[in-house]
Design an enzyme around this catalytic site. Structure first.
Site, short mmCIF file in Angstrom:
data_model
loop_
_atom_site.label_atom_id
_atom_site.label_comp_id
_atom_site.label_asym_id
_atom_site.label_seq_id
_atom_site.Cartn_x
_atom_site.Cartn_y
_atom_site.Cartn_z
N GLN A 122 0.80 -1.22 0.00
CA GLN A 122 0.00 0.00 0.00
C GLN A 122 0.84 1.27 0.00
O GLN A 122 0.34 2.33 -0.39
CB GLN A 122 -0.93 0.01 1.23
CG GLN A 122 -1.98 -1.09 1.17
CD GLN A 122 -2.91 -1.07 2.37
OE1 GLN A 122 -2.61 -1.63 3.41
NE2 GLN A 122 -4.04 -0.39 2.24
N HIS A 224 1.23 -8.96 4.80
CA HIS A 224 0.02 -8.14 4.68
C HIS A 224 -0.50 -8.25 3.24
O HIS A 224 -0.44 -7.30 2.48
CB HIS A 224 0.31 -6.69 5.09
CG HIS A 224 -0.89 -5.85 5.39
ND1 HIS A 224 -1.06 -5.16 6.57
CD2 HIS A 224 -2.01 -5.59 4.66
CE1 HIS A 224 -2.22 -4.49 6.55
NE2 HIS A 224 -2.81 -4.73 5.38
N ASN A 269 -1.54 -10.51 8.64
CA ASN A 269 -2.54 -9.48 8.83
C ASN A 269 -3.90 -9.93 8.32
O ASN A 269 -4.07 -10.19 7.12
CB ASN A 269 -2.15 -8.20 8.09
CG ASN A 269 -3.20 -7.10 8.28
OD1 ASN A 269 -3.33 -6.57 9.37
ND2 ASN A 269 -3.97 -6.81 7.25
N GLU A 270 -4.86 -10.04 9.23
CA GLU A 270 -6.26 -10.23 8.87
C GLU A 270 -6.52 -11.39 7.91
O GLU A 270 -6.97 -11.19 6.77
CB GLU A 270 -6.83 -8.94 8.27
CG GLU A 270 -6.73 -7.76 9.22
CD GLU A 270 -7.39 -6.50 8.68
OE1 GLU A 270 -7.83 -6.51 7.51
OE2 GLU A 270 -7.46 -5.52 9.42
N TYR A 401 -12.08 -1.57 13.69
CA TYR A 401 -12.48 -0.28 13.13
C TYR A 401 -13.86 0.17 13.59
O TYR A 401 -14.11 1.33 13.80
CB TYR A 401 -12.47 -0.35 11.59
CG TYR A 401 -11.09 -0.31 10.98
CD1 TYR A 401 -10.27 -1.44 11.00
CD2 TYR A 401 -10.61 0.84 10.38
CE1 TYR A 401 -9.00 -1.41 10.43
CE2 TYR A 401 -9.35 0.88 9.81
CZ TYR A 401 -8.55 -0.24 9.84
OH TYR A 401 -7.30 -0.20 9.28
N GLU A 481 -4.90 -1.72 14.38
CA GLU A 481 -5.32 -0.79 13.33
C GLU A 481 -6.64 -0.21 13.78
O GLU A 481 -7.52 -0.95 14.24
CB GLU A 481 -5.58 -1.48 11.97
CG GLU A 481 -4.34 -1.88 11.21
CD GLU A 481 -4.69 -2.51 9.86
OE1 GLU A 481 -5.75 -2.20 9.28
OE2 GLU A 481 -3.89 -3.34 9.39
N GLU A 538 -5.65 2.03 -1.22
CA GLU A 538 -6.69 1.35 -0.44
C GLU A 538 -7.21 0.15 -1.25
O GLU A 538 -8.37 0.06 -1.61
CB GLU A 538 -7.79 2.36 -0.07
CG GLU A 538 -8.95 1.83 0.74
CD GLU A 538 -8.61 1.05 2.00
OE1 GLU A 538 -7.50 1.17 2.53
OE2 GLU A 538 -9.48 0.29 2.45
N PHE A 547 -7.37 7.01 4.33
CA PHE A 547 -7.34 6.66 5.75
C PHE A 547 -6.19 7.35 6.47
O PHE A 547 -5.98 7.13 7.66
CB PHE A 547 -7.17 5.15 5.92
CG PHE A 547 -8.46 4.37 5.90
CD1 PHE A 547 -9.16 4.12 7.08
CD2 PHE A 547 -8.99 3.88 4.71
CE1 PHE A 547 -10.35 3.41 7.08
CE2 PHE A 547 -10.18 3.17 4.70
CZ PHE A 547 -10.86 2.93 5.89
C1 GBH Z 1 -7.70 -2.98 7.09
O1 GBH Z 1 -8.68 -3.99 7.14
C2 GBH Z 1 -6.50 -3.44 6.28
O2 GBH Z 1 -5.60 -4.17 7.10
C3 GBH Z 1 -5.76 -2.30 5.64
O3 GBH Z 1 -4.82 -2.79 4.75
C4 GBH Z 1 -6.75 -1.36 4.98
O4 GBH Z 1 -6.14 -0.31 4.30
C5 GBH Z 1 -7.67 -0.83 6.06
O5 GBH Z 1 -8.38 -1.90 6.59
C6 GBH Z 1 -8.72 0.16 5.59
O6 GBH Z 1 -9.68 -0.48 4.80
O7 GBH Z 1 -16.35 -4.22 1.46
O8 GBH Z 1 -18.23 -4.81 2.85
O9 GBH Z 1 -16.85 -6.54 1.88
C7 GBH Z 1 -9.85 -3.65 7.86
C8 GBH Z 1 -10.89 -4.75 7.82
C9 GBH Z 1 -12.13 -6.11 6.35
C10 GBH Z 1 -12.59 -3.83 6.40
C11 GBH Z 1 -12.81 -6.23 4.99
C12 GBH Z 1 -13.29 -3.93 5.06
C13 GBH Z 1 -14.52 -5.33 3.57
C14 GBH Z 1 -15.96 -5.17 3.84
N1 GBH Z 1 -11.55 -4.81 6.52
N2 GBH Z 1 -13.85 -5.24 4.87
S1 GBH Z 1 -16.92 -5.19 2.39
#
Ligand code: GBH
Length: 578
Positions: A122, A224, A269-270, A401, A481, A538, A547
């Site tokens: 990113q 990541h 990560n995630e 978040y 985060e 993003e 962000f």
């Molecule tokens: C983070 O994930 C990431 O680690 C980071 O890289 C990213 O830039 C940041 O979020 C901001 O987005 O579109 O309804 O399917 C956060 C968790 C999980 C949030 C997936 C968005 C998609 C939901 N993310 N989710 S949807």
């Protein structure tokens, strides 16, 4: 030879010539299937250099004018003056100096760490520099039509690969004490396994050393989302068992090199998100026979095994390191008091946080609702595997978040769990941002491009209690985060209006107050990382969603602090014990 090349060209979409000038450690054998129908009756191996991989699978990439490591430019003192306040603070009687109000029963202890986070693909740019091999994200951004809504790539991103010294100096100038970043696996191992690229290790050596020089504590994430492309095309990436050993070998290289300088480590990560990338778009990667709905869970299974191996390697290198996985989710609020909604909430915990947290914190195994589904196609973890997975996260590192209201599917839960073609199968719970009155949202919305994200800081204390009570992390909880997309920020055209970001500022203030409340009630929170160090790619939204607590001019690569950066730091100036 000609036959195999043709098939690779088909996979890549655009016909390109092979480049002969390999500048990289060695070549790798990539298998390619001749047929597009999925039956790999004709398969071959060809030796490809890193340049060949780029030419065949990605094509030309963009570069920026600053393409060697630069010394930090001096930080203008005017950019370190705090912004005008967003609120109307009290004035002490008879004075014109605003009073910084403070709740005396709250505090962040001295060793609480606060910082900012970013991730390699990113922010780094310089995607072909110094021997980096392609990752799946280079293909997704360059080749898969409309995968990124804006058709943008990470080719240049924030040019962090060359401007990291300035980036770190700016954090230090603002008073930020921790910088969390991820390593690009395909820089270190251009083919994902085997050959190691010393130039990449030297680069990260210097990023870490620069942090230390500026009094900023580096924290490192191994992975990541930027999977080396070769691993995807050789055995399906995270869908293949081999990934655990390859990830472990990569982790070992990294720990051996940097463990003496970095204390806090995150393996992946995630996984909920990157396992959710599967199935990857058809025709750009090696085909797989795993049914689409099962793919995220096969990935998750391999992630747990890979993570556990990496954890034990780290501990064998230095047993005092803090090593954890990073997961994501959010607080799950039962929308009504019906028993069906209560059951839906439990399913939501199980399919999100519990998927990775139960195995690592509780018993080496999945939550029972999840397991009921997984056992229809995945082998159970052996006792030995369970033992090696359990206890492999030193802190609960959570990217938290927002929150959601959770409810049962309209059809009821049973009608979903018993019907694999139900749209909510296999999770079988529903979510909404609206209170049960169907009128008010849970909190102010972020940008329309992130419909999943509203400010919902009221729920943070309950969430922190839930994590502590459920998973009992030995080393406490870190919010690794948190952040919000300021609504319509990309539409603002003049710098001055971009830099004042009131929704994000209030998000950080209220979120940190919520953490202080939970801490005053006995929850052990040990650190926070704001997402993100600055505006960046993003993922599939390109650069249209912001962000950052810093703005980046994408034409000049100049950085500017936003108001939220000051709000974030100020909370620690006020509440952290000196
Ligand atoms: C983070 O994930 C990431 O680690 C980071 O890289 C990213 O830039 C940041 O979020 C901001 O987005 O579109 O309804 O399917 C956060 C968790 C999980 C949030 C997936 C968005 C998609 C939901 N993310 N989710 S949807």
């Amino acid at each position: 030879m000609a036959v195999s090349l043709l098939s690779i060209l088909f996979l890549g979409g655009i016909p390109v010539a092979l480049s002969q000038n390999a500048t990289v450690p060695s070549t790798t054998a990539v298998s390619a299937s001749l047929t597009s129908s999925g039956s790999a009756s004709f398969v071959t191996n060809v030796d490809l250099s890193v340049d060949d991989l780029w030419d065949l699978y990605v094509g030309p990439v963009a570069t920026f004018s600053i393409n060697t490591t630069v010394e930090p430019t001096p930080i203008p003192s005017s950019s370190l003056i705090p912004p005008p306040t967003l609120y109307y603070p009290p004035f002490p009687t008879g004075q014109q100096v605003p009073l910084q109000s403070k709740n005396e029963s709250w505090k962040f202890p001295k060793d609480f760490w606060y910082g900012v986070a970013g991730a390699a693909y990113q922010i780094e740019g310089a995607v072909k520099a110094e021997g980096r091999g392609p990752s799946i994200w280079d293909v997704l951004t360059h080749r898969v039509v409309n995968y990124v809504t804006t058709n943008e790539t990470g080719d240049i991103a924030d040019n962090n690969y060359y401007q990291y010294k300035e980036d770190i100096a700016r954090l230090a100038a603002l008073g930020i004490k921790t910088y969390s970043f991820s390593l690009s696996w395909s820089r270190i191992q251009p083919f994902g396994s085997g050959a190691v690229n010393e130039q990449a290790l030297k680069h990260y050596d210097d990023v870490i050393d620069t942090c230390l020089e500026y009094g900023v504590t580096p924290q490192v994430t191994l992975y990541h989302w930027d999977l080396p492309l070769v691993l995807q095309n050789t055995y399906g990436g995270w869908l293949g068992d081999q990934i655990a050993d390859d990830f472990a070998a990569y982790a070992e290289i990294v720990f051996n090199r940097f463990a003496s300088k970095v204390h806090y480590w995150f393996t992946v990560n995630e996984p909920i998100v990157f396992c959710g990338f599967y199935p990857l778009p058809e025709n750009y990667f090696k085909k797989t026979s795993t049914p689409p709905k099962q793919q995220p869970y096969v990935c998750g299974h391999n992630v747990l095994l890979a993570h556990a191996k990496a954890y034990h390697i780290a501990k064998s290198v230095n047993s005092s390191l803090s090593v954890s996985f990073k997961t994501n989710g959010g607080y799950k609020i039962q929308r009504t008091d019906s028993s069906a909604d209560a059951e839906a909430v439990q399913r939501a915990w199980d399919f999100q946080e519990g998927w990775f947290a139960n195995p690592t914190f509780i018993n080496g195994d999945y939550p029972s609702t999840l397991k009921t589904y997984l056992s229809t196609f995945l082998p159970d973890f052996t006792e030995e595997q369970k033992k090696s997975i359990n206890g492999t996260s030193d802190i609960f590192a959570h990217d938290a978040y927002t929150s959601d209201f959770i409810m049962a599917p309209d059809s009821g839960i049973e009608a979903c769990t018993s019907n694999s073609s139900h749209s909510l199968y296999p999770q079988c719970y529903n979510t909404t941002k609206l209170y049960a009155n169907n009128y008010w949202a849970i909190g102010p919305a972020g940008d329309p491009g992130t419909p999943w994200l509203n400010k919902a800081t009221d729920w943070v204390p309950a969430f922190l209690h839930y994590m502590q009570d459920t998973w009992k992390p030995k080393g406490g909880i870190a919010i690794t985060e948190f952040g919000i997309s300021e609504p319509y920020e990309a539409l603002r055209k003049d710098l001055a209006s971009i830099l004042i970001d009131p929704i994000r500022s209030s998000y950080y203030r209220d979120y940190l107050e919520a953490i202080l409340i939970a801490m005053s009630e006995g929850v052990n929170v040990v650190g926070t990382l704001a997402w993100s160090i600055y505006d960046n790619l993003e993922w599939s939204s390109g650069y249209s969603i912001k962000f950052g607590i810093q703005y980046v001019n994408m034409t000049t690569q100049e950085r500017y602090f936003k108001a939220s950066a000051f709000e974030y730091v100020n909370m620690f100036n006020v509440y952290q014990e000196k």
